[in-house]
Design a protein around this motif. Structure first.
Motif, PDB file in Angstrom:
ATOM      1  N   LEU A 136      -6.323   1.051 -17.163  1.00 23.64           N
ATOM      2  CA  LEU A 136      -6.368   0.639 -18.566  1.00 23.64           C
ATOM      3  C   LEU A 136      -7.544  -0.315 -18.801  1.00 23.64           C
ATOM      4  O   LEU A 136      -8.272  -0.194 -19.790  1.00 23.64           O
ATOM      5  N   PHE A 137      -7.740  -1.233 -17.876  1.00 23.96           N
ATOM      6  CA  PHE A 137      -8.874  -2.155 -17.993  1.00 23.96           C
ATOM      7  C   PHE A 137     -10.194  -1.383 -17.904  1.00 23.96           C
ATOM      8  O   PHE A 137     -11.156  -1.703 -18.594  1.00 23.96           O
ATOM      9  N   PHE A 138     -10.223  -0.383 -17.043  1.00 18.10           N
ATOM     10  CA  PHE A 138     -11.444   0.419 -16.910  1.00 18.10           C
ATOM     11  C   PHE A 138     -11.766   1.142 -18.220  1.00 18.10           C
ATOM     12  O   PHE A 138     -12.925   1.224 -18.627  1.00 18.10           O
ATOM     13  N   LEU A 139     -10.733   1.641 -18.870  1.00 18.02           N
ATOM     14  CA  LEU A 139     -10.943   2.392 -20.114  1.00 18.02           C
ATOM     15  C   LEU A 139     -11.246   1.479 -21.301  1.00 18.02           C
ATOM     16  O   LEU A 139     -11.592   1.956 -22.380  1.00 18.02           O
ATOM     17  N   THR A 140     -11.090   0.188 -21.122  1.00 10.39           N
ATOM     18  CA  THR A 140     -11.365  -0.749 -22.219  1.00 10.39           C
ATOM     19  C   THR A 140     -12.491  -1.715 -21.830  1.00 10.39           C
ATOM     20  O   THR A 140     -13.629  -1.525 -22.224  1.00 10.39           O
ATOM     21  N   ALA A 141     -12.163  -2.689 -20.996  1.00 12.78           N
ATOM     22  CA  ALA A 141     -13.140  -3.741 -20.688  1.00 12.78           C
ATOM     23  C   ALA A 141     -14.369  -3.215 -19.964  1.00 12.78           C
ATOM     24  O   ALA A 141     -15.485  -3.664 -20.199  1.00 12.78           O
ATOM     25  N   SER A 142     -14.177  -2.266 -19.055  1.00 11.93           N
ATOM     26  CA  SER A 142     -15.296  -1.833 -18.212  1.00 11.93           C
ATOM     27  C   SER A 142     -15.891  -0.498 -18.634  1.00 11.93           C
ATOM     28  O   SER A 142     -16.720   0.053 -17.916  1.00 11.93           O
ATOM     29  N   TRP A 143     -15.468   0.017 -19.785  1.00 10.99           N
ATOM     30  CA  TRP A 143     -15.852   1.383 -20.132  1.00 10.99           C
ATOM     31  C   TRP A 143     -17.364   1.572 -20.245  1.00 10.99           C
ATOM     32  O   TRP A 143     -17.907   2.612 -19.885  1.00 10.99           O
ATOM     33  N   THR A 144     -18.053   0.553 -20.751  1.00  6.26           N
ATOM     34  CA  THR A 144     -19.493   0.725 -20.946  1.00  6.26           C
ATOM     35  C   THR A 144     -20.312   0.197 -19.769  1.00  6.26           C
ATOM     36  O   THR A 144     -21.538   0.190 -19.826  1.00  6.26           O
ATOM     37  N   THR A 145     -19.632  -0.258 -18.731  1.00  9.51           N
ATOM     38  CA  THR A 145     -20.368  -0.767 -17.579  1.00  9.51           C
ATOM     39  C   THR A 145     -21.162   0.361 -16.928  1.00  9.51           C
ATOM     40  O   THR A 145     -20.616   1.425 -16.627  1.00  9.51           O
ATOM     41  N   HIS A 146     -22.418   0.100 -16.737  1.00  7.98           N
ATOM     42  CA  HIS A 146     -23.274   1.130 -16.159  1.00  7.98           C
ATOM     43  C   HIS A 146     -24.168   0.520 -15.075  1.00  7.98           C
ATOM     44  O   HIS A 146     -24.763  -0.524 -15.276  1.00  7.98           O
ATOM     45  N   PRO A 147     -24.251   1.125 -13.920  1.00 11.38           N
ATOM     46  CA  PRO A 147     -23.478   2.293 -13.508  1.00 11.38           C
ATOM     47  C   PRO A 147     -22.012   1.930 -13.258  1.00 11.38           C
ATOM     48  O   PRO A 147     -21.692   0.754 -13.114  1.00 11.38           O
ATOM     49  N   TYR A 148     -21.183   2.935 -13.203  1.00  6.25           N
ATOM     50  CA  TYR A 148     -19.735   2.710 -13.233  1.00  6.25           C
ATOM     51  C   TYR A 148     -19.252   1.840 -12.074  1.00  6.25           C
ATOM     52  O   TYR A 148     -18.275   1.117 -12.187  1.00  6.25           O
ATOM     53  N   TYR A 149     -19.966   1.867 -10.945  1.00  9.56           N
ATOM     54  CA  TYR A 149     -19.468   1.140  -9.782  1.00  9.56           C
ATOM     55  C   TYR A 149     -19.721  -0.360  -9.860  1.00  9.56           C
ATOM     56  O   TYR A 149     -19.277  -1.117  -9.000  1.00  9.56           O
ATOM     57  N   LEU A 184     -12.359  -0.031 -11.916  1.00  7.82           N
ATOM     58  CA  LEU A 184     -12.139   1.289 -11.308  1.00  7.82           C
ATOM     59  C   LEU A 184     -11.878   1.174  -9.807  1.00  7.82           C
ATOM     60  O   LEU A 184     -10.931   1.785  -9.291  1.00  7.82           O
ATOM     61  N   PRO A 185     -12.671   0.385  -9.063  1.00  3.54           N
ATOM     62  CA  PRO A 185     -12.332   0.193  -7.650  1.00  3.54           C
ATOM     63  C   PRO A 185     -10.934  -0.397  -7.457  1.00  3.54           C
ATOM     64  O   PRO A 185     -10.227  -0.037  -6.508  1.00  3.54           O
ATOM     65  N   TYR A 186     -10.527  -1.303  -8.339  1.00  2.00           N
ATOM     66  CA  TYR A 186      -9.158  -1.841  -8.246  1.00  2.00           C
ATOM     67  C   TYR A 186      -8.138  -0.717  -8.412  1.00  2.00           C
ATOM     68  O   TYR A 186      -7.144  -0.644  -7.673  1.00  2.00           O
ATOM     69  N   ALA A 187      -8.371   0.145  -9.399  1.00  2.00           N
ATOM     70  CA  ALA A 187      -7.417   1.229  -9.645  1.00  2.00           C
ATOM     71  C   ALA A 187      -7.297   2.132  -8.413  1.00  2.00           C
ATOM     72  O   ALA A 187      -6.186   2.503  -8.001  1.00  2.00           O
ATOM     73  N   VAL A 188      -8.431   2.450  -7.812  1.00  2.00           N
ATOM     74  CA  VAL A 188      -8.413   3.309  -6.626  1.00  2.00           C
ATOM     75  C   VAL A 188      -7.737   2.590  -5.457  1.00  2.00           C
ATOM     76  O   VAL A 188      -6.959   3.173  -4.703  1.00  2.00           O
ATOM     77  N   GLY A 189      -8.024   1.306  -5.314  1.00  2.00           N
ATOM     78  CA  GLY A 189      -7.407   0.523  -4.242  1.00  2.00           C
ATOM     79  C   GLY A 189      -5.893   0.462  -4.378  1.00  2.00           C
ATOM     80  O   GLY A 189      -5.152   0.630  -3.408  1.00  2.00           O
ATOM     81  N   TRP A 190      -5.438   0.221  -5.595  1.00  2.00           N
ATOM     82  CA  TRP A 190      -3.985   0.189  -5.827  1.00  2.00           C
ATOM     83  C   TRP A 190      -3.358   1.535  -5.520  1.00  2.00           C
ATOM     84  O   TRP A 190      -2.236   1.625  -4.999  1.00  2.00           O
ATOM     85  N   LEU A 191      -4.086   2.584  -5.883  1.00  2.00           N
ATOM     86  CA  LEU A 191      -3.568   3.937  -5.611  1.00  2.00           C
ATOM     87  C   LEU A 191      -3.392   4.143  -4.107  1.00  2.00           C
ATOM     88  O   LEU A 191      -2.377   4.694  -3.647  1.00  2.00           O
ATOM     89  N   ALA A 192      -4.362   3.672  -3.347  1.00  2.00           N
ATOM     90  CA  ALA A 192      -4.271   3.784  -1.883  1.00  2.00           C
ATOM     91  C   ALA A 192      -3.059   3.028  -1.360  1.00  2.00           C
ATOM     92  O   ALA A 192      -2.329   3.508  -0.479  1.00  2.00           O
ATOM     93  N   LEU A 193      -2.814   1.843  -1.917  1.00  2.00           N
ATOM     94  CA  LEU A 193      -1.652   1.058  -1.482  1.00  2.00           C
ATOM     95  C   LEU A 193      -0.347   1.767  -1.853  1.00  2.00           C
ATOM     96  O   LEU A 193       0.622   1.735  -1.095  1.00  2.00           O
ATOM     97  N   ALA A 194      -0.337   2.384  -3.030  1.00  2.00           N
ATOM     98  CA  ALA A 194       0.872   3.090  -3.455  1.00  2.00           C
ATOM     99  C   ALA A 194       1.168   4.256  -2.523  1.00  2.00           C
ATOM    100  O   ALA A 194       2.328   4.559  -2.215  1.00  2.00           O
ATOM    101  N   ILE A 195       0.128   4.923  -2.062  1.00  2.00           N
ATOM    102  CA  ILE A 195       0.319   6.051  -1.151  1.00  2.00           C
ATOM    103  C   ILE A 195       0.742   5.562   0.227  1.00  2.00           C
ATOM    104  O   ILE A 195       1.647   6.113   0.858  1.00  2.00           O
ATOM    105  N   ALA A 196       0.109   4.500   0.698  1.00  2.00           N
ATOM    106  CA  ALA A 196       0.366   4.028   2.059  1.00  2.00           C
ATOM    107  C   ALA A 196       1.702   3.311   2.195  1.00  2.00           C
ATOM    108  O   ALA A 196       2.401   3.441   3.200  1.00  2.00           O
ATOM    109  N   GLY A 197       2.100   2.531   1.173  1.00  2.00           N
ATOM    110  CA  GLY A 197       3.271   1.682   1.316  1.00  2.00           C
ATOM    111  C   GLY A 197       2.917   0.427   2.087  1.00  2.00           C
ATOM    112  O   GLY A 197       1.786   0.245   2.545  1.00  2.00           O
TER     113      GLY A 197
END
Ligand code: FES
Length: 403
Positions: A106-119, A124-137
């Motif tokens: 949600l933050f990526f789609l709002t606060a960081s949406w115009t950040t260029h380049p995206y990385y 977005l890295p937080y979102a991916v990191g959290w996803l990894a934690l959700a998968i790993a447990g």
């Protein structure tokens, strides 16, 4: 039953602790920040949502949610606290991690949406990191005893969540019950009759035996998850209540008008603005020729160490950036200039840095020179801030929008 993973739990511990501590800090910080819930402050949740609505793909949703901005800010803060505690303690770990991924997205789609380049943006890295934690447990590492108790029947040592044996293995009683169940299952079918009760029906036999589960029967994974999530939400809400200082009483008050602040979008200018419109005006340094809504007073600029923040009224005529945060600065020669405070890099709100005599962006450190048309002193921004015409009325002590 969750299958054990080959990933050692220690491998995810650093990211888990960092994410957990960061989210916990971010949530508490919002609650303790006097400006976050102050609609007239340029760093308030209201001002941030207004800025996001200018470029986010969720612009319509953001605009529709503006009347609830205070509640949204509070919900975000509590959610961050809950997610942080969940990551740190392992309580409702996967649900907390999914929450972290969702919030970061949600933050990526709002606060960081115009950040260029995206990385360059962090969300977005937080979102991916959290996803990894959700998968790993959590891998059953660094879990307080109380949480282990709640996960009774949960994962043991493996990177996993619910559904396996508890840490330390089964008790003697549990082992006997499991063995009995296994024996009973040979040639029999087990039919659950509801919570805490299992009827074991012998196939083709006339005898029927019903056993009532004792109190130590582990709750279902769903119940455990629900229990943990409820507990986590409760802890987060209690912590948020403790964190909220007494000034929280003013959190949801209407924005002030006049007195150096501007109304929220849609509201009418305050009485000070009406008076100023009829006052004799002196052209400002930006070449204004007519007075408009009062956005600040000279005294506010002096009190602010040479600058005062305001919000451009939502009904301001084009090309004025209606709804944007603005900032007026008094230069060394005594003249005044005003700029759109939305950073031209990624939309954060710039702030006045009195020692450096610059407008500085708190997000990625861009700096702008107010004396040279807000030219970029330091990147990553590449374009100057947009200028806002103003009219300074020395007699009335007011600064109004120009045309
Ligand atoms: Fe990146 Fe301002 S938003 S420097």
């Amino acid at each position: 039953m969750t299958r054990p993973s080959n990933v050692p739990a220690i491998a995810i511990l650093p990211i888990r602790l960092f994410f957990g501590a960061t989210f916990l800090y971010a949530g508490v910080d919002k609650l303790l920040d006097p400006s976050f819930f102050d609609p007239s402050a340029p760093t308030s949740i209201q001002a941030q949502l207004l800025a996001f609505a200018r470029f986010s793909p969720l612009a319509d949703l953001i605009r529709a949610s503006l009347p609830l901005a205070g509640w949204i800010g509070l919900a975000i803060a509590i959610a961050e606290i809950g997610i942080g505690i969940g990551a740190l303690t392992g309580l409702a770990f996967r649900i907390a991690a999914v929450g972290g991924a969702t919030l970061s997205l949600l933050f990526f789609l709002t606060a960081s949406w115009t950040t260029h380049p995206y990385y360059v943006g962090a969300d977005l890295p937080y979102a991916v990191g959290w996803l990894a934690l959700a998968i790993a447990g959590h891998g059953d590492l660094w879990i307080p005893a109380a949480v282990r108790q709640l996960e009774w029947g949960g994962a043991s040592g493996a990177i996993g969540g619910f559904g396996a044996d508890p840490p330390g293995g089964l008790s003697g009683r549990q082992r006997r019950r499991r063995l009995a169940a296994k024996q009973a299952s040979r040639g029999r079918a087990a039919v659950p009759l509801g919570q805490g009760t299992t009827a074991v029906i012998a196939q083709g036999a006339t005898a029927r035996r019903t056993t009532a589960a004792s109190d130590d029967e582990p709750p279902s994974p769903e119940r455990r998850a629900l229990l943990q999530t409820g507990l986590l939400a409760l802890i987060a809400a209690v912590l948020a209540t403790l964190a909220l200082p007494l000034r929280a009483i003013g959190i949801f008050t209407e924005p002030r008008t006049g007195g150096g602040t501007a109304p929220l979008p849609g509201s009418s200018p305050g009485p000070t603005a009406s008076a100023a419109a009829n006052a004799s005006v002196a052209p400002g340094p930006t070449g204004s020729t007519a007075g408009g809504s009062v956005v600040a007073r000279l005294a506010d600029v002096a009190q602010g160490g040479g600058a005062a923040a305001f919000t451009v009224p939502f009904d301001a005529p084009a090309p004025l950036p209606a709804g944007d945060p603005g900032i007026v600065v008094q230069l060394a020669d005594g003249s005044f200039v005003a700029y759109d405070a939305v950073c031209t890099h990624a939309g954060c709100t710039v702030e006045w840095d009195q020692p450096d005599v610059a407008l500085v962006c708190p997000c990625h450190g861009a700096a702008f020179d107010p004396a040279r048309g807000a030219a970029v002193l330091q990147g990553p921004a590449r374009r100057p801030l947009a200028s806002i015409p103003i009219v300074v009325d020395q007699a009335a002590g007011t600064i109004s929008l120009g045309t």
